[in-house]
Design an enzyme around this catalytic site. Structure first.
Site, PDB file in Angstrom:
ATOM      1  N   ASN A   9       0.868  -1.182   0.000  1.00 46.56           N
ATOM      2  CA  ASN A   9       0.000   0.000   0.000  1.00 46.56           C
ATOM      3  C   ASN A   9       0.905   1.233   0.000  1.00 46.56           C
ATOM      4  O   ASN A   9       1.541   1.527   1.004  1.00 46.56           O
ATOM      5  CB  ASN A   9      -0.882  -0.032   1.254  1.00 46.56           C
ATOM      6  CG  ASN A   9      -1.717   1.221   1.412  1.00 46.56           C
ATOM      7  OD1 ASN A   9      -1.768   2.071   0.515  1.00 46.56           O
ATOM      8  ND2 ASN A   9      -2.360   1.351   2.559  1.00 46.56           N
ATOM      9  N   TRP A  10       0.959   1.899  -1.141  1.00 50.38           N
ATOM     10  CA  TRP A  10       1.850   3.056  -1.250  1.00 50.38           C
ATOM     11  C   TRP A  10       1.280   4.303  -0.565  1.00 50.38           C
ATOM     12  O   TRP A  10       1.954   5.313  -0.455  1.00 50.38           O
ATOM     13  CB  TRP A  10       2.151   3.350  -2.731  1.00 50.38           C
ATOM     14  CG  TRP A  10       3.225   2.463  -3.299  1.00 50.38           C
ATOM     15  CD1 TRP A  10       3.609   1.243  -2.828  1.00 50.38           C
ATOM     16  CD2 TRP A  10       4.049   2.727  -4.444  1.00 50.38           C
ATOM     17  NE1 TRP A  10       4.626   0.735  -3.602  1.00 50.38           N
ATOM     18  CE2 TRP A  10       4.913   1.623  -4.602  1.00 50.38           C
ATOM     19  CE3 TRP A  10       4.139   3.780  -5.363  1.00 50.38           C
ATOM     20  CZ2 TRP A  10       5.860   1.547  -5.631  1.00 50.38           C
ATOM     21  CZ3 TRP A  10       5.064   3.709  -6.382  1.00 50.38           C
ATOM     22  CH2 TRP A  10       5.923   2.598  -6.516  1.00 50.38           C
ATOM     23  N   LYS A  11       0.008   4.245  -0.173  1.00 46.78           N
ATOM     24  CA  LYS A  11      -0.648   5.411   0.446  1.00 46.78           C
ATOM     25  C   LYS A  11      -0.471   6.632  -0.456  1.00 46.78           C
ATOM     26  O   LYS A  11      -0.422   6.469  -1.677  1.00 46.78           O
ATOM     27  CB  LYS A  11      -0.120   5.618   1.869  1.00 46.78           C
ATOM     28  CG  LYS A  11      -0.201   4.312   2.690  1.00 46.78           C
ATOM     29  CD  LYS A  11       0.025   4.483   4.159  1.00 46.78           C
ATOM     30  CE  LYS A  11      -0.123   3.133   4.851  1.00 46.78           C
ATOM     31  NZ  LYS A  11       0.002   3.215   6.310  1.00 46.78           N
ATOM     32  N   HIS A  93      -9.316   1.017   5.037  1.00 44.42           N
ATOM     33  CA  HIS A  93      -8.049   1.216   5.750  1.00 44.42           C
ATOM     34  C   HIS A  93      -8.287   2.153   6.935  1.00 44.42           C
ATOM     35  O   HIS A  93      -9.111   3.063   6.852  1.00 44.42           O
ATOM     36  CB  HIS A  93      -6.996   1.808   4.803  1.00 44.42           C
ATOM     37  CG  HIS A  93      -5.615   1.774   5.385  1.00 44.42           C
ATOM     38  ND1 HIS A  93      -5.189   2.704   6.297  1.00 44.42           N
ATOM     39  CD2 HIS A  93      -4.594   0.907   5.220  1.00 44.42           C
ATOM     40  CE1 HIS A  93      -3.952   2.411   6.660  1.00 44.42           C
ATOM     41  NE2 HIS A  93      -3.571   1.329   6.023  1.00 44.42           N
ATOM     42  N   GLU A  95      -6.716   4.571   7.973  1.00 40.00           N
ATOM     43  CA  GLU A  95      -6.530   5.987   7.658  1.00 40.00           C
ATOM     44  C   GLU A  95      -7.783   6.566   7.002  1.00 40.00           C
ATOM     45  O   GLU A  95      -8.065   7.765   7.139  1.00 40.00           O
ATOM     46  CB  GLU A  95      -5.279   6.161   6.786  1.00 40.00           C
ATOM     47  CG  GLU A  95      -4.010   5.972   7.629  1.00 40.00           C
ATOM     48  CD  GLU A  95      -2.824   5.390   6.908  1.00 40.00           C
ATOM     49  OE1 GLU A  95      -2.770   5.462   5.659  1.00 40.00           O
ATOM     50  OE2 GLU A  95      -1.935   4.833   7.585  1.00 40.00           O
ATOM     51  N   GLU A 163      -4.987  -5.048  10.547  1.00 38.48           N
ATOM     52  CA  GLU A 163      -3.981  -4.011  10.745  1.00 38.48           C
ATOM     53  C   GLU A 163      -4.258  -3.275  12.052  1.00 38.48           C
ATOM     54  O   GLU A 163      -5.026  -2.297  12.072  1.00 38.48           O
ATOM     55  CB  GLU A 163      -4.019  -3.004   9.586  1.00 38.48           C
ATOM     56  CG  GLU A 163      -3.700  -3.597   8.238  1.00 38.48           C
ATOM     57  CD  GLU A 163      -3.138  -2.542   7.290  1.00 38.48           C
ATOM     58  OE1 GLU A 163      -2.108  -2.830   6.671  1.00 38.48           O
ATOM     59  OE2 GLU A 163      -3.698  -1.435   7.194  1.00 38.48           O
ATOM     60  N   GLY A 169       3.037   1.988  10.906  1.00 38.81           N
ATOM     61  CA  GLY A 169       4.056   3.026  10.823  1.00 38.81           C
ATOM     62  C   GLY A 169       4.771   3.310  12.133  1.00 38.81           C
ATOM     63  O   GLY A 169       5.503   4.287  12.246  1.00 38.81           O
ATOM     64  N   SER A 209       3.892  -2.336  10.245  1.00 37.03           N
ATOM     65  CA  SER A 209       5.335  -2.397  10.501  1.00 37.03           C
ATOM     66  C   SER A 209       5.973  -3.708  10.057  1.00 37.03           C
ATOM     67  O   SER A 209       6.913  -4.187  10.692  1.00 37.03           O
ATOM     68  CB  SER A 209       5.640  -2.112  11.978  1.00 37.03           C
ATOM     69  OG  SER A 209       5.230  -0.797  12.326  1.00 37.03           O
ATOM     70  N   GLY A 230       3.034  -1.169   4.201  1.00 38.06           N
ATOM     71  CA  GLY A 230       3.028   0.245   3.857  1.00 38.06           C
ATOM     72  C   GLY A 230       4.417   0.710   3.475  1.00 38.06           C
ATOM     73  O   GLY A 230       4.888   0.498   2.360  1.00 38.06           O
ATOM     74  N   GLY A 231       5.108   1.343   4.421  1.00 35.55           N
ATOM     75  CA  GLY A 231       6.398   1.977   4.158  1.00 35.55           C
ATOM     76  C   GLY A 231       7.396   1.099   3.421  1.00 35.55           C
ATOM     77  O   GLY A 231       8.074   1.557   2.492  1.00 35.55           O
TER      78      GLY A 231
HETATM   79  P1  13P Z   1       3.381   0.249   7.588  1.00 40.61           P
HETATM   80  O1  13P Z   1       3.845  -1.027   6.925  1.00 40.61           O
HETATM   81  O2  13P Z   1       4.097   1.459   7.074  1.00 40.61           O
HETATM   82  O3  13P Z   1       3.335   0.130   9.065  1.00 40.61           O
HETATM   83  O4  13P Z   1       1.843   0.456   7.096  1.00 40.61           O
HETATM   84  C1  13P Z   1       0.957  -0.575   7.197  1.00 40.61           C
HETATM   85  C2  13P Z   1      -0.264  -0.205   6.449  1.00 40.61           C
HETATM   86  O5  13P Z   1      -1.001   0.667   6.855  1.00 40.61           O
HETATM   87  C3  13P Z   1      -0.541  -0.921   5.197  1.00 40.61           C
HETATM   88  O6  13P Z   1      -1.831  -0.658   4.742  1.00 40.61           O
END
Ligand code: 13P
Length: 249
Positions: A9-11, A93, A95, A163, A169, A209, A230-231
């Site tokens: 997920n590149w957000k 998600h 967010e 999640e 993050g 993470s 994510g990251g």
């Molecule tokens: P991180 O891997 O950056 O913690 O993010 C997880 C995430 O929200 C994937 O959708």
């Protein structure tokens, strides 16, 4: 057998220059033994499809509207994502739930439309740190699961991602026991609702993470069929070891 899935997920990250990372990932995993899904910003889906060429790496969106088209300024429909080359969409998600006040009912309506459009829906669930301390995490997850997942779900069009919000993050990862407890619970709930055939075929991802260093341990947990990253999905050098760990799990 459920085919394992490494999803990124590149957000709200990524310009066209960042497509070189996708190309590098495609070159490093030309014939993967797991499914790979990358969900960049919607603006990058069509150019990414060109960059990826014949690579088996699939593309997905990060949200869609519950309607097909209409007067919804700024929104993107499931049909539009599909038209741009997406095969999947992330929905619900944390967010989106937090920052855009999305409810589980709205997530279900979006998922309905996305599944009708032929997209695989990656529906996200997770408790906050406060909820984990103050209440029963499984009650939170159970309510989100039953309200967010549409009746039209199958093993092909539904993936559920656990999640925990406090792990996103933050570098904080739940213990294998904590992840296992939630995944076993989600599996049981899906089997109860959809029958054991469908319930056992839905893939369950862990997200929060995930890194190359902790991926192997996370993938050894029963009922963890992959990760939503994510990251560490932004750079091929970070994501590739996670894909490899999943292949070796
Ligand atoms: P991180 O891997 O950056 O913690 O993010 C997880 C995430 O929200 C994937 O959708």
């Amino acid at each position: 057998m459920r085919r394992k899935l490494a999803a990124g997920n590149w957000k709200m990250n990524g310009l066209r220059a960042g497509l070189s990372e996708m190309q590098a990932l495609a070159e490093a995993h030309a014939t993967p033994t797991v499914d790979i899904l990358l969900c960049p910003p919607a603006t990058l889906i069509a150019p990414a499809r060109v960059t990826l060429g014949g690579s088996p790496i699939a593309l997905g969106g990060q949200d869609c509207h519950a309607e097909t088209s209409g007067a919804f300024t700024g929104d993107v429909s499931a049909e539009m994502l599909k038209d741009a080359g997406a095969r999947a969409v992330i929905l619900g998600h944390s967010e989106r739930r937090d920052l855009h006040r999305e409810t589980s009912e709205e997530v279900r309506l979006k998922a309905n439309r996305a599944q009708a459009a032929g997209l695989m829906t990656v529906i996200c669930l997770g408790e906050s740190a406060f909820q984990r301390e103050a209440t029963n995490t499984l009650d939170i997850i159970g309510a989100q699961l039953s309200l967010s997942v549409p009746d039209s779900s199958t093993g092909e069009n539904l993936v559920v991602a656990y999640e925990p919000i406090w792990a996103i993050g933050s570098g904080q990862v739940p213990s294998p026991e904590q992840i296992g407890e939630v995944h076993t619970f989600m599996r049981a709930r899906l089997e109860h609702r959809f029958g054991s055939g469908v319930g056992r075929s839905v893939r369950l991802l862990y997200g929060g993470s995930v890194k190359g260093e902790n991926a192997a341990e996370i993938f050894s947990i029963p009922d963890v069929d992959g990760a939503l990253v994510g990251g560490a999905s932004l750079k091929a050098a970070d994501f590739s070891p996670i894909v490899t760990a999943l292949e070796e799990a």
